[in-house]
Design an enzyme around this catalytic site. Sequence first.
Site, PDB file in Angstrom:
ATOM      1  N   CYS A  88       0.845  -1.196   0.000  1.00  0.00           N
ATOM      2  CA  CYS A  88       0.000   0.000   0.000  1.00  0.00           C
ATOM      3  C   CYS A  88       0.885   1.254   0.000  1.00  0.00           C
ATOM      4  O   CYS A  88       1.532   1.540  -0.991  1.00  0.00           O
ATOM      5  CB  CYS A  88      -0.975  -0.041   1.176  1.00  0.00           C
ATOM      6  SG  CYS A  88      -2.382   1.059   0.985  1.00  0.00           S
ATOM      7  N   HIS A 176      -3.742  -5.062  -0.131  1.00  0.00           N
ATOM      8  CA  HIS A 176      -3.359  -5.892   1.015  1.00  0.00           C
ATOM      9  C   HIS A 176      -3.775  -7.341   0.776  1.00  0.00           C
ATOM     10  O   HIS A 176      -4.931  -7.613   0.466  1.00  0.00           O
ATOM     11  CB  HIS A 176      -4.046  -5.393   2.288  1.00  0.00           C
ATOM     12  CG  HIS A 176      -3.712  -3.981   2.641  1.00  0.00           C
ATOM     13  ND1 HIS A 176      -2.671  -3.660   3.482  1.00  0.00           N
ATOM     14  CD2 HIS A 176      -4.289  -2.812   2.267  1.00  0.00           C
ATOM     15  CE1 HIS A 176      -2.612  -2.333   3.618  1.00  0.00           C
ATOM     16  NE2 HIS A 176      -3.582  -1.808   2.891  1.00  0.00           N
ATOM     17  N   GLU A 178      -2.239  -9.482   3.248  1.00  0.00           N
ATOM     18  CA  GLU A 178      -1.750  -9.961   4.546  1.00  0.00           C
ATOM     19  C   GLU A 178      -2.822  -9.924   5.633  1.00  0.00           C
ATOM     20  O   GLU A 178      -2.535 -10.058   6.822  1.00  0.00           O
ATOM     21  CB  GLU A 178      -0.536  -9.133   4.973  1.00  0.00           C
ATOM     22  CG  GLU A 178      -0.829  -7.738   5.491  1.00  0.00           C
ATOM     23  CD  GLU A 178      -1.109  -6.690   4.430  1.00  0.00           C
ATOM     24  OE1 GLU A 178      -1.205  -5.508   4.791  1.00  0.00           O
ATOM     25  OE2 GLU A 178      -1.236  -7.055   3.238  1.00  0.00           O
TER      26      GLU A 178
END
Length: 222
Positions: A88, A176, A178
């Site tokens: 990001c 993202h 994760e």
Amino acid sequence: MTNWLVVQHIDFEGPGSIATVAAERGVLLETRKPYLGDALPSVDEIDGLVVMGGPMGALDDAEHPHLATERALLAEAVKRGMPVLGVCLGAQLMAAALGAEIFRGPAPEIGLGTVSLTEDGFRDPVFGPAGRLLPVFHWHGDTFTAPPGTVRLAQSADYANQAFRAGERAYGLQFHVELDGGLRDAVTPHLPEGVKLDPTEADVVESTGRALLGRLLDRLLS
């Protein structure tokens, strides 16, 4: 033991599944929080670099002077062919460090969604096994031009540059993957009004993201 630096920009955006897959591969992550005054090491003191997301802009040096240090660290790490992952804001910082322009996107992209792989992305050993559409979590309003000499890997309808690879061991992800359970719980209270994380969809992002991060860490460590 391989020692990697994690740069975190806000309390609720930690490494999530990145920490899990790193531990499975014997990678020790040391988190520094420059927004709390933590000093950043030199590139000579680390074996790899992970730069996480945050609410500031990648060029907001006046308010966040540590960002200039981060861009310099990213540029040198990529130049040396070290393992690098930008997520990001981290991807935007890496793009800027490599010569890209940073600017506002057409509209904020927030919530669970997908990105589509480019042809290069589908051929990439990290991204390709995920299929043409990758489930992700979005939370960004800025974007960037493709950094010179990099390979564009993913896109969405409004954001042409969602992921890129610089050399063989540096990846920038505007989105993202994760998002594990702990990170989901931390992020949820801070989401804009009306943005919900459907549990079933979030579980898919977590499982596919963890597999992608496993392939990524294997590539970066090779």
